[in-house]
Design a protein around this motif. Structure first.
Motif, PDB file in Angstrom:
ATOM      1  N   TYR A  99       0.543  -0.797  -0.052  1.00  0.00           N
ATOM      2  CA  TYR A  99      -0.251  -0.312  -0.588  1.00  0.00           C
ATOM      3  C   TYR A  99       0.954   1.212   0.241  1.00  0.00           C
ATOM      4  O   TYR A  99       0.032   1.911  -0.322  1.00  0.00           O
ATOM      5  N   ILE A 100       1.894   0.950   0.591  1.00  0.00           N
ATOM      6  CA  ILE A 100       2.534   2.292   0.597  1.00  0.00           C
ATOM      7  C   ILE A 100       4.101   2.513  -0.532  1.00  0.00           C
ATOM      8  O   ILE A 100       4.530   3.031  -0.106  1.00  0.00           O
ATOM      9  N   LEU A 107       3.060   9.371  -4.325  1.00  0.00           N
ATOM     10  CA  LEU A 107       2.744  10.501  -5.074  1.00  0.00           C
ATOM     11  C   LEU A 107       1.005  10.431  -6.015  1.00  0.00           C
ATOM     12  O   LEU A 107       0.618  11.344  -5.856  1.00  0.00           O
ATOM     13  N   LYS A 108       0.734   9.324  -6.263  1.00  0.00           N
ATOM     14  CA  LYS A 108      -0.804   9.808  -6.982  1.00  0.00           C
ATOM     15  C   LYS A 108      -1.601  10.038  -5.447  1.00  0.00           C
ATOM     16  O   LYS A 108      -2.557  10.199  -6.601  1.00  0.00           O
ATOM     17  N   GLU A 109      -1.431   9.386  -4.429  1.00  0.00           N
ATOM     18  CA  GLU A 109      -2.576   9.359  -3.539  1.00  0.00           C
ATOM     19  C   GLU A 109      -2.363  10.368  -2.084  1.00  0.00           C
ATOM     20  O   GLU A 109      -2.930  10.767  -1.382  1.00  0.00           O
ATOM     21  N   SER A 110      -0.713  10.930  -2.477  1.00  0.00           N
ATOM     22  CA  SER A 110      -0.625  11.741  -0.950  1.00  0.00           C
ATOM     23  C   SER A 110      -0.660  11.329  -0.054  1.00  0.00           C
ATOM     24  O   SER A 110      -1.543  11.776   0.646  1.00  0.00           O
TER      25      SER A 110
END
Length: 86
Positions: free
Chosen positions: A44-45, A51-54
């Protein structure tokens, strides 16, 4: 049977590695269970998801993963010393 792509194959290898290590007694059940969760969280990390999900994980979650690693290392150390190698 369809061949697996490299990322899928790698995920399967890690999952099987954790399972087999538990089954043969190298990892204790609690460490193996938490290792599986850390593996899921590691996925997940991934930096691209950051970058995509901040997404910015908390230091506390990193410390949880670190403690699971310490537990796994202790299990491995225990196996090593049981065999009279230490």
């Amino acid at each position: 049977m369809a061949s697996l792509d490299n990322p899928t194959k790698r995920k399967l290898e890690v999952l099987l590695g954790i399972t087999v290590a538990k089954d043969v007694g190298v990892l204790s059940a609690d460490v193996a269970e938490h290792a599986g969760q850390v593996r899921n969280f590691r996925n997940y990390i991934h930096p691209r998801l950051h970058l995509k999900e901040s997404f910015a994980p908390h230091i506390e979650t990193a410390r949880i993963a670190q403690q699971v690693l310490v537990g796994a290392l202790k299990d491995l150390e225990s196996q090593y010393t049981k065999k009279g190698k230490a």
